[in-house]
Design a protein around this motif. Structure first.
Motif, PDB file in Angstrom:
ATOM      1  N   ASN A   8       0.858  -1.173   0.000  1.00  0.00           N
ATOM      2  CA  ASN A   8       0.000   0.000   0.000  1.00  0.00           C
ATOM      3  C   ASN A   8       0.892   1.220   0.000  1.00  0.00           C
ATOM      4  OD1 ASN A   8      -1.617   2.194   0.743  1.00  0.00           O
ATOM      5  ND2 ASN A   8      -3.000   0.882   1.892  1.00  0.00           N
ATOM      6  N   ARG A   9       0.667   2.092  -0.949  1.00  0.00           N
ATOM      7  CA  ARG A   9       1.432   3.330  -1.023  1.00  0.00           C
ATOM      8  C   ARG A   9       0.473   4.469  -1.267  1.00  0.00           C
ATOM      9  NH1 ARG A   9       5.738   1.058  -5.248  1.00  0.00           N
ATOM     10  NH2 ARG A   9       6.699  -0.452  -3.895  1.00  0.00           N
ATOM     11  N   LEU A  10       0.745   5.591  -0.677  1.00  0.00           N
ATOM     12  CA  LEU A  10      -0.089   6.765  -0.897  1.00  0.00           C
ATOM     13  C   LEU A  10       0.375   7.500  -2.140  1.00  0.00           C
ATOM     14  CD1 LEU A  10      -0.403   8.220   2.689  1.00  0.00           C
ATOM     15  CD2 LEU A  10      -2.103   6.936   1.407  1.00  0.00           C
ATOM     16  N   HIS A  27      -9.394   5.359  -2.773  1.00  0.00           N
ATOM     17  CA  HIS A  27      -8.546   4.212  -2.460  1.00  0.00           C
ATOM     18  C   HIS A  27      -8.959   3.069  -3.379  1.00  0.00           C
ATOM     19  CE1 HIS A  27      -6.766   1.502   0.947  1.00  0.00           C
ATOM     20  NE2 HIS A  27      -6.079   1.442  -0.180  1.00  0.00           N
ATOM     21  N   GLU A  42      -0.512   0.556 -10.631  1.00  0.00           N
ATOM     22  CA  GLU A  42      -0.198   1.310  -9.422  1.00  0.00           C
ATOM     23  C   GLU A  42       0.436   2.663  -9.753  1.00  0.00           C
ATOM     24  OE1 GLU A  42       1.953   0.502  -5.163  1.00  0.00           O
ATOM     25  OE2 GLU A  42       2.874  -0.393  -6.930  1.00  0.00           O
ATOM     26  N   GLN A  46      -1.305   6.241  -9.048  1.00  0.00           N
ATOM     27  CA  GLN A  46      -0.649   7.117  -8.068  1.00  0.00           C
ATOM     28  C   GLN A  46      -0.304   8.463  -8.682  1.00  0.00           C
ATOM     29  OE1 GLN A  46       2.629   4.814  -6.596  1.00  0.00           O
ATOM     30  NE2 GLN A  46       1.431   4.001  -4.888  1.00  0.00           N
ATOM     31  N   GLU A  51      -4.851   6.640  -3.916  1.00  0.00           N
ATOM     32  CA  GLU A  51      -4.202   5.726  -2.982  1.00  0.00           C
ATOM     33  C   GLU A  51      -4.429   4.337  -3.551  1.00  0.00           C
ATOM     34  OE1 GLU A  51      -4.440   4.187   1.629  1.00  0.00           O
ATOM     35  OE2 GLU A  51      -5.591   5.941   1.036  1.00  0.00           O
ATOM     36  N   THR A  53      -3.764   0.088  -3.247  1.00  0.00           N
ATOM     37  CA  THR A  53      -3.321  -1.130  -2.570  1.00  0.00           C
ATOM     38  C   THR A  53      -3.255  -2.214  -3.629  1.00  0.00           C
ATOM     39  OG1 THR A  53      -4.283  -0.526  -0.447  1.00  0.00           O
ATOM     40  CG2 THR A  53      -3.895  -2.860  -0.815  1.00  0.00           C
TER      41      THR A  53
END
Length: 159
Positions: A8-10, A27, A42, A46, A51, A53
Motif C-alpha cells: 500500500n502506497r499513498l 482508495h 499502481e 498514483q 491511494e 493497494t
C-alpha cells in the motif's frame, strides 16, 4: 511480490476525481497475479493522486478487503487458485457496494471462431466495467473515474 503479498502506497497528488476536490483521496484495490500489470496500474493511478493497494492474487485481495475499505476494485478474471469467474463473484459478494472493474487478457470476442466473451460475462456477474488487456493509461483512468462517479461512491468519498 510473491506469496499473496499486499503493498500500500499513498499517491502524491490530491483531487484525483474530477469535480471532487476537497474530498478524500480515492482508495483503489488492484488484484492481479502479474507483478508487471500491478506495478503499471499502481504507478498510473498514483500519478493521478489515487491511494493504491496492490494484492498479488485473489487470496491476498480477499485479505485486503477484510482489512480495509476501498472506493473501487480492479480485479483480473483469471488468476491461480481462483478459476474463471470465481474471482469476480467472490469480490462482488464480499464488497457489493464497491464498484468492480474486471480485466482480462483472455477476452476472445474478436476471434473468428465462436468463443465466450469473458468480459461480457463479468459484467453479468457484477462488474461495473471491463478492461481488455493490454489497455492504455487513458482507458484505465476512464474506467476508474466512471466507477468513482457513481452516486454511492461519490457519497462515500464526501464523508
Amino acid at each position: 511480490m510473491t506469496g499473496g503479498a499486499i503493498r500500500n502506497r499513498l499517491g502524491v497528488k490530491g483531487g484525483a476525481v474530477p469535480g471532487l476536490s476537497g474530498y478524500a483521496m480515492p482508495h483503489i484495490l488492484v488484484v492481479d497475479d502479474d507483478p508487471l500489470v500491478c506495478a503499471t496500474i499502481e504507478v498510473c493511478l498514483q500519478r493521478k493522486g489515487f491511494e493504491v493497494t496492490v494484492a498479488d492474487g485473489g487470496e491476498a485481495g480477499i485479505g485486503a478487503l477484510e482489512r480495509a475499505a476501498f472506493d473501487a476494485m480492479i480485479v483480473d478474471i483469471f488468476m491461480p487458485h481462483m478459476r474463471g469467474f470465481e474471482s469476480i463473484r467472490i469480490f462482488h459478494e464480499r464488497a457489493p457496494a464497491t464498484p468492480l472493474i474486471a480485466m482480462s487478457g483472455y477476452a476472445f470476442a474478436s476471434t473468428p471462431s465462436p468463443s465466450p466473451d469473458f468480459l461480457r460475462m463479468a459484467l453479468e456477474l457484477g462488474a461495473i466495467c471491463c478492461l481488455r488487456k493490454p489497455f492504455t493509461p487513458q482507458a484505465l483512468l476512464a474506467a476508474v473515474n466512471e466507477c468513482l462517479a457513481r452516486p454511492a461512491t461519490v457519497a462515500r468519498l464526501s464523508k
